[in-house]
Design a protein around this motif. Structure first.
Motif, PDB file in Angstrom:
ATOM      1  N   SER A 234     -16.909   6.720 -37.104  1.00 61.89           N
ATOM      2  CA  SER A 234     -17.920   7.117 -36.626  1.00 61.89           C
ATOM      3  C   SER A 234     -17.068   7.426 -34.959  1.00 61.89           C
ATOM      4  N   ASN A 235     -15.156   7.312 -35.063  1.00 58.00           N
ATOM      5  CA  ASN A 235     -15.507   7.809 -33.436  1.00 58.00           C
ATOM      6  C   ASN A 235     -15.098   8.974 -33.310  1.00 58.00           C
ATOM      7  N   VAL A 236     -14.874   9.618 -34.955  1.00 58.36           N
ATOM      8  CA  VAL A 236     -14.960  11.282 -34.613  1.00 58.36           C
ATOM      9  C   VAL A 236     -16.254  11.895 -34.336  1.00 58.36           C
ATOM     10  N   GLU A 237     -17.328  11.158 -34.811  1.00 60.08           N
ATOM     11  CA  GLU A 237     -18.813  11.915 -34.437  1.00 60.08           C
ATOM     12  C   GLU A 237     -19.215  10.981 -33.669  1.00 60.08           C
ATOM     13  N   ALA A 238     -18.784  10.139 -32.997  1.00 60.33           N
ATOM     14  CA  ALA A 238     -18.676  10.348 -31.492  1.00 60.33           C
ATOM     15  C   ALA A 238     -18.485  11.053 -30.255  1.00 60.33           C
ATOM     16  N   ILE A 239     -16.874  11.264 -30.724  1.00 62.28           N
ATOM     17  CA  ILE A 239     -16.591  12.502 -29.878  1.00 62.28           C
ATOM     18  C   ILE A 239     -17.440  13.906 -29.891  1.00 62.28           C
ATOM     19  N   LYS A 240     -17.545  13.855 -31.378  1.00 64.22           N
ATOM     20  CA  LYS A 240     -18.050  15.256 -31.610  1.00 64.22           C
ATOM     21  C   LYS A 240     -19.469  15.446 -30.947  1.00 64.22           C
ATOM     22  N   MET A 241     -20.398  14.469 -30.709  1.00 64.45           N
ATOM     23  CA  MET A 241     -21.642  14.220 -29.787  1.00 64.45           C
ATOM     24  C   MET A 241     -21.659  14.542 -28.611  1.00 64.45           C
ATOM     25  N   TYR A 242     -20.184  13.955 -27.779  1.00 62.43           N
ATOM     26  CA  TYR A 242     -20.292  13.586 -26.588  1.00 62.43           C
ATOM     27  C   TYR A 242     -19.947  15.810 -25.798  1.00 62.43           C
ATOM     28  N   ASP A 243     -19.304  15.914 -26.740  1.00 62.56           N
ATOM     29  CA  ASP A 243     -19.368  17.955 -26.754  1.00 62.56           C
ATOM     30  C   ASP A 243     -20.015  18.754 -27.473  1.00 62.56           C
ATOM     31  N   ILE A 244     -21.089  18.472 -27.717  1.00 64.53           N
ATOM     32  CA  ILE A 244     -21.995  19.330 -27.940  1.00 64.53           C
ATOM     33  C   ILE A 244     -22.813  18.668 -26.532  1.00 64.53           C
ATOM     34  N   ILE A 245     -23.066  17.514 -26.368  1.00 59.92           N
ATOM     35  CA  ILE A 245     -23.734  17.210 -24.843  1.00 59.92           C
ATOM     36  C   ILE A 245     -22.991  17.328 -23.918  1.00 59.92           C
ATOM     37  N   GLY A 246     -22.251  17.597 -24.002  1.00 61.91           N
ATOM     38  CA  GLY A 246     -21.038  18.614 -22.559  1.00 61.91           C
ATOM     39  C   GLY A 246     -21.759  18.097 -21.629  1.00 61.91           C
TER      40      GLY A 246
ATOM     41  N   ASP B 150     -16.164   9.519 -19.016  1.00 60.87           N
ATOM     42  CA  ASP B 150     -15.791   8.336 -19.738  1.00 60.87           C
ATOM     43  C   ASP B 150     -15.951   7.691 -20.774  1.00 60.87           C
ATOM     44  N   ASP B 151     -16.760   7.548 -20.882  1.00 59.69           N
ATOM     45  CA  ASP B 151     -17.199   6.881 -21.762  1.00 59.69           C
ATOM     46  C   ASP B 151     -16.357   7.911 -23.759  1.00 59.69           C
ATOM     47  N   LYS B 152     -17.250   8.983 -23.328  1.00 56.05           N
ATOM     48  CA  LYS B 152     -15.417   9.751 -24.557  1.00 56.05           C
ATOM     49  C   LYS B 152     -14.172   9.194 -24.560  1.00 56.05           C
ATOM     50  N   ILE B 153     -14.221   9.840 -22.903  1.00 61.62           N
ATOM     51  CA  ILE B 153     -12.601   8.694 -22.911  1.00 61.62           C
ATOM     52  C   ILE B 153     -12.235   7.687 -23.997  1.00 61.62           C
ATOM     53  N   GLU B 154     -12.649   7.064 -23.781  1.00 63.94           N
ATOM     54  CA  GLU B 154     -12.674   5.641 -24.303  1.00 63.94           C
ATOM     55  C   GLU B 154     -12.919   5.702 -25.342  1.00 63.94           C
ATOM     56  N   ILE B 155     -13.314   6.369 -26.424  1.00 66.60           N
ATOM     57  CA  ILE B 155     -13.675   6.582 -27.244  1.00 66.60           C
ATOM     58  C   ILE B 155     -12.116   6.709 -28.371  1.00 66.60           C
ATOM     59  N   VAL B 156     -11.777   7.986 -27.165  1.00 70.34           N
ATOM     60  CA  VAL B 156     -10.365   8.630 -27.783  1.00 70.34           C
ATOM     61  C   VAL B 156      -9.507   7.870 -27.613  1.00 70.34           C
TER      62      VAL B 156
ATOM     63  N   ILE C 101      -9.805   4.807 -28.205  1.00 76.19           N
ATOM     64  CA  ILE C 101      -9.444   3.690 -29.529  1.00 76.19           C
ATOM     65  C   ILE C 101      -9.100   4.389 -30.835  1.00 76.19           C
ATOM     66  N   TYR C 102      -9.942   5.296 -30.818  1.00 77.80           N
ATOM     67  CA  TYR C 102      -9.575   6.306 -31.879  1.00 77.80           C
ATOM     68  C   TYR C 102      -7.376   6.569 -32.515  1.00 77.80           C
ATOM     69  N   GLN C 103      -7.195   7.006 -30.371  1.00 77.68           N
ATOM     70  CA  GLN C 103      -5.708   7.140 -31.215  1.00 77.68           C
ATOM     71  C   GLN C 103      -4.947   5.582 -31.252  1.00 77.68           C
ATOM     72  N   ASN C 104      -5.730   4.719 -30.533  1.00 77.93           N
ATOM     73  CA  ASN C 104      -5.255   3.716 -30.521  1.00 77.93           C
ATOM     74  C   ASN C 104      -5.551   2.684 -32.139  1.00 77.93           C
ATOM     75  N   HIS C 105      -6.282   2.926 -32.987  1.00 73.50           N
ATOM     76  CA  HIS C 105      -6.637   2.578 -34.624  1.00 73.50           C
ATOM     77  C   HIS C 105      -5.441   3.577 -34.840  1.00 73.50           C
ATOM     78  N   MET C 106      -5.388   4.264 -34.965  1.00 75.69           N
ATOM     79  CA  MET C 106      -4.385   5.979 -35.761  1.00 75.69           C
ATOM     80  C   MET C 106      -3.261   5.490 -35.662  1.00 75.69           C
ATOM     81  N   ASN C 107      -2.478   4.616 -34.355  1.00 72.41           N
ATOM     82  CA  ASN C 107      -1.315   4.597 -33.826  1.00 72.41           C
ATOM     83  C   ASN C 107      -1.029   3.622 -35.024  1.00 72.41           C
ATOM     84  N   THR C 108      -1.883   2.390 -34.959  1.00 71.25           N
ATOM     85  CA  THR C 108      -2.182   0.790 -35.784  1.00 71.25           C
ATOM     86  C   THR C 108      -2.127   1.850 -37.047  1.00 71.25           C
ATOM     87  N   ILE C 109      -2.477   2.872 -37.862  1.00 72.00           N
ATOM     88  CA  ILE C 109      -2.219   2.843 -39.530  1.00 72.00           C
ATOM     89  C   ILE C 109      -0.890   2.834 -39.596  1.00 72.00           C
ATOM     90  N   GLY C 110      -0.329   4.673 -38.615  1.00 72.84           N
ATOM     91  CA  GLY C 110       1.296   4.814 -39.065  1.00 72.84           C
ATOM     92  C   GLY C 110       1.913   3.705 -38.860  1.00 72.84           C
TER      93      GLY C 110
END
Length: 79
Positions: free
Chosen positions: A35-47, A53-59, A61-70
């Motif tokens: 869902s985070n990846v799709e939201a990031i892609k959406m922000y890229d498409i909107i341009g 700032d919304d896109k940066i926040e989702i990125v 969240i995504y990075q923190n989540h991936m780091n926690t999984i790791g």
């Protein structure tokens, strides 16, 4: 209150009592990440920079989540 358990999403959360499942939910991690990846892609498409700032926040969240999984991932077998 959110459904995060040690940085991972729990299987369930009872909003009425405030209790959440004791166990992180494996498949649920992927649903949130996708869902985070799709939201990031959406922000890229909107341009539009007004959503920067919304896109940066989702990125973040995504990075923190991936780091926690790791962090919890077994270093020998990847599970």
């Amino acid at each position: 209150k959110n459904s995060i358990y040690n940085g991972l999403y729990a299987h369930g959360y009872n909003g009425y009592s405030g209790d959440q499942s004791c166990c992180p939910w494996g498949r649920g991690q992927i649903w949130v990440l996708l869902s985070n990846v799709e939201a990031i892609k959406m922000y890229d498409i909107i341009g539009d920079n007004k959503y920067k700032d919304d896109k940066i926040e989702i990125v973040k969240i995504y990075q923190n989540h991936m780091n926690t999984i790791g962090y919890y991932q077994d270093k020998d077998n990847g599970r």
